[in-house]
Design an enzyme around this catalytic site. Structure first.
Site, short mmCIF file in Angstrom:
data_model
loop_
_atom_site.label_atom_id
_atom_site.label_comp_id
_atom_site.label_asym_id
_atom_site.label_seq_id
_atom_site.Cartn_x
_atom_site.Cartn_y
_atom_site.Cartn_z
N SER A 239 -15.40 -1.09 -15.62
CA SER A 239 -15.97 -2.41 -15.39
C SER A 239 -15.07 -3.24 -14.49
CB SER A 239 -16.16 -3.14 -16.72
OG SER A 239 -14.92 -3.28 -17.35
N GLY A 277 -20.56 -1.55 -13.46
CA GLY A 277 -19.15 -1.91 -13.47
C GLY A 277 -18.67 -2.61 -12.22
N GLU A 319 -26.33 0.76 -12.03
CA GLU A 319 -26.64 -0.11 -13.16
C GLU A 319 -25.78 -1.37 -13.16
OE1 GLU A 319 -27.76 3.37 -16.37
OE2 GLU A 319 -25.67 2.74 -16.21
N ARG A 322 -23.05 -7.35 -14.84
CA ARG A 322 -22.24 -8.51 -14.48
C ARG A 322 -22.46 -8.99 -13.06
NH1 ARG A 322 -16.96 -8.43 -16.59
NH2 ARG A 322 -17.50 -6.28 -17.12
N ARG A 363 -14.14 -13.10 -23.93
CA ARG A 363 -13.47 -12.23 -22.96
C ARG A 363 -12.00 -12.56 -22.73
NH1 ARG A 363 -14.66 -11.88 -18.28
NH2 ARG A 363 -14.23 -9.68 -17.98
N TYR A 367 -9.93 -9.38 -23.70
CA TYR A 367 -9.41 -8.58 -22.59
C TYR A 367 -8.31 -9.28 -21.81
CZ TYR A 367 -14.21 -6.60 -22.87
OH TYR A 367 -15.41 -6.08 -23.27
N CYS A 394 -9.86 -21.74 -35.07
CA CYS A 394 -8.56 -21.64 -35.74
C CYS A 394 -7.83 -20.37 -35.35
CB CYS A 394 -8.77 -21.70 -37.25
SG CYS A 394 -9.23 -23.35 -37.74
N GLU A 395 -7.47 -20.28 -34.07
CA GLU A 395 -6.75 -19.13 -33.53
C GLU A 395 -5.93 -19.65 -32.36
OE1 GLU A 395 -6.81 -15.70 -33.88
OE2 GLU A 395 -8.25 -15.67 -35.53
N TYR A 424 -21.69 -11.32 -20.43
CA TYR A 424 -20.78 -11.03 -21.55
C TYR A 424 -20.21 -12.31 -22.18
CZ TYR A 424 -21.34 -6.51 -19.42
OH TYR A 424 -21.89 -5.39 -18.87
C1 LIG Z 1 -21.73 -1.85 -19.43
C2 LIG Z 1 -22.50 -0.86 -18.69
C3 LIG Z 1 -23.09 -1.18 -17.47
C4 LIG Z 1 -22.93 -2.52 -16.81
O1 LIG Z 1 -21.62 -2.85 -16.58
P1 LIG Z 1 -21.31 -4.14 -15.65
O2 LIG Z 1 -19.82 -4.23 -15.68
O3 LIG Z 1 -21.95 -5.31 -16.30
O4 LIG Z 1 -21.89 -3.85 -14.32
C5 LIG Z 1 -23.86 -0.22 -16.84
N1 LIG Z 1 -24.03 1.01 -17.39
C6 LIG Z 1 -23.48 1.35 -18.57
C7 LIG Z 1 -23.71 2.70 -19.12
C8 LIG Z 1 -22.68 0.45 -19.24
O5 LIG Z 1 -22.13 0.80 -20.41
#
Ligand SMILES: *Cc1c(COP(=O)(O)O)cnc(C)c1O
Length: 477
Positions: A239, A277, A319, A322, A363, A367, A394-395, A424
């Site tokens: 990602s 990602g 895919e 983000r 996040r 992360y 409270c952190e 996210y």
């Molecule tokens: C999380 C995920 C995505 C999307 O990731 P982004 O960082 O939002 O682009 C696409 N495919 C799979 C299998 C994922 O687990």
């Protein structure tokens, strides 16, 4: 490894507690347009405006905090991914943010949808999304979601384990249906931002290992299963990735696997899904590629690797999640308290506490992710002061923006806007400290519409069986 700025203090020197990448602005009212959704601007009064509505107009109607989606921006990004990847299947990754209206936007812009849970699939189906254009992911899909996917005719089930192949064989026989599947493989590539690691070792829960041999075994098994139609391979390498280096290794390893499968069975698989990602700009330090550049890079890589293995180029998919939803969203918060805290060496840090926090954006805590922020309800003549925007939880780690220069006169009642909050954030929101989750609204041409309602205290209390019993409850005591 990653370039995440896990602890601000390790970057700090004795005279400057700001991390090296953070540049002190000459004009603290200036917007860095790479971080903000398309229609964001400062109007004459100095207020931030999104989709034709000022921050205070939005908050007057929705309350605070609120996630604001710039519809023009979201749709524009979705369309630009589809056009840049012309001839590919572009799946919007629902886990970054999904609600019924967003599912409809995605359909209208001509994208497919990737879901990774029962709930995400249900939202998509209830929104009327064509099941044939949905891919279902998950390393531990429940029988319920597999049944739903098989009966509604989900386009692709992305098989993640040999146990799942067994389950699919049983369910397809029981339901009298066929399953069209991709097989999720691990390529040993792990990518983060500008860097990636390619190893032979794959110590993670997703997919079937190529180097371990399980991937090919699983593929051959699917191929011989009477009700499973194996059409291709799926790989997702990480990602917040900014370049195509990691994809090059992933493409090489997945295409080599296709060649091996062809050797074993005589069959050439039709599809290769390279996953998501793709990175976005959270701060001025991030420099993401455009969809068009990524498309060109990935096309060249796949073409090159296919030539090397003597394969015809498969039908390709990506895919992005983000990269579409992230920059379209802005979170608006109201300042409650401002403190100057001595941090040693004669330095102080300004802590600006807002009415949200790690429950609406996990996040930074999860992360070490960096964000940016501006004063949203007015312009300011005050000098920039290094600030930390923190939440109400409270952190000690309840940080929203670790390091940002805000005007020195930020005070209770001011609005703070955090860009790149569309992905996210709401989708990972929790009820920590019994905090109701903020609403999500869309803005466009001066109009506001609700995408997800604000959660109420009553919504939260309704689940407490000591306050609201249900017919099937086992009664306490
Ligand atoms: C999380 C995920 C995505 C999307 O990731 P982004 O960082 O939002 O682009 C696409 N495919 C799979 C299998 C994922 O687990």
């Amino acid at each position: 490894m990653t370039r995440m700025h896990v602890a601000g203090s390790i970057h700090a020197d004795a005279t400057n507690p700001a991390p090296q990448w953070l540049v002190k602005p000459t004009d603290v009212n200036q917007l860095d347009h790479r971080l903000w959704s398309d229609t964001v601007e400062r109007v004459g009064s100095g207020e931030l405006r999104i989709g034709g509505l000022t921050a205070s107009q939005i908050v007057a109607r929705t309350g605070s905090p609120v996630y604001v989606i710039d519809e023009v921006d979201f749709r524009g990004r979705a369309l630009s991914w589809r056009k840049s990847f012309d001839g590919w299947n572009v799946y919007y990754a629902a886990k970054s943010f999904l609600c019924a209206t967003v599912a409809r936007w995605v359909a209208e812009e001509g994208l497919n949808l990737d879901v990774s849970s029962h709930g995400e699939l249900l939202v998509a189906l209830r929104a009327g999304f064509d099941p044939g254009r949905i891919a279902l992911h998950g390393n531990n899909k429940s029988e319920d979601v597999l049944r739903l996917a098989l009966t509604c005719g989900v386009g692709r089930i992305v098989v993640d384990s040999s146990d799942e192949i067994t389950r699919l064989e049983r369910l397809t026989a029981e339901l009298g249906v066929r399953a069209t599947v991709l097989i999720r493989v691990t390529t040993g590539v792990e990518a983060h931002t500008h860097e990636y690691i390619a190893t032979a070792h794959e110590d993670q829960k997703f997919g079937l290992s190529i180097t371990g041999g399980q991937a090919l075994v699983g593929m051959v098994r699917c191929y011989h299963s009477p009700a499973i139609d194996l059409v291709g391979i799926h790989s997702h390498i990480g990602s917040q990735i900014f370049d195509t280096n990691g994809f090059e290794v992933a493409a090489r390893r997945t295409l080599k696997l296709m060649a091996q499968f062809r050797e074993a069975t005589g069959v050439m698989l039709k599809e290769l899904d390279l996953g998501g990602g793709f990175g976005i700009a959270y701060t001025a330090d991030d420099s993401p590629s455009t969809a068009a550049d990524l498309a060109q890079g990935l096309k060249d890589i796949v073409a090159h690797e296919c030539r090397a293995f003597g394969l015809t180029v498969p039908i390709l998919s990506v895919e992005p999640g983000r990269a579409i939803s992230g920059p379209a969203g802005t979170a608006l918060y109201t300042v409650g308290t401002v403190k100057n805290v001595e941090i040693g060496g004669g330095l102080t840090r300004r802590y600006v506490s807002v009415d949200g926090g790690m429950s609406d954006n996990i996040r930074p805590a999860l992360y070490g992710a960096d964000y940016s922020a501006v004063l949203a309800n007015r312009a300011s003549e005050a000098r920039p002061v290094l600030s930390r925007v923190v939440g109400l939880h409270c952190e000690g780690g309840d940080i929203l923006v670790r390091d940002v220069f805000l005007p020195g006169d930020v005070r209770p009642g001011d609005l703070i806007a955090v860009p790149a909050s569309g992905a996210y954030s709401r989708s990972m929101a929790s009820n920590y400290n019994h905090t109701p989750r903020p609403p999500v609204v869309a803005v466009r041409d001066g109009r506001l519409s609700t995408l997800v309602h604000r959660e109420t205290m009553d919504d939260l209390l309704a689940l407490d069986a000591g306050l609201n019993s249900r017919d099937d409850d086992e009664v306490y005591g």
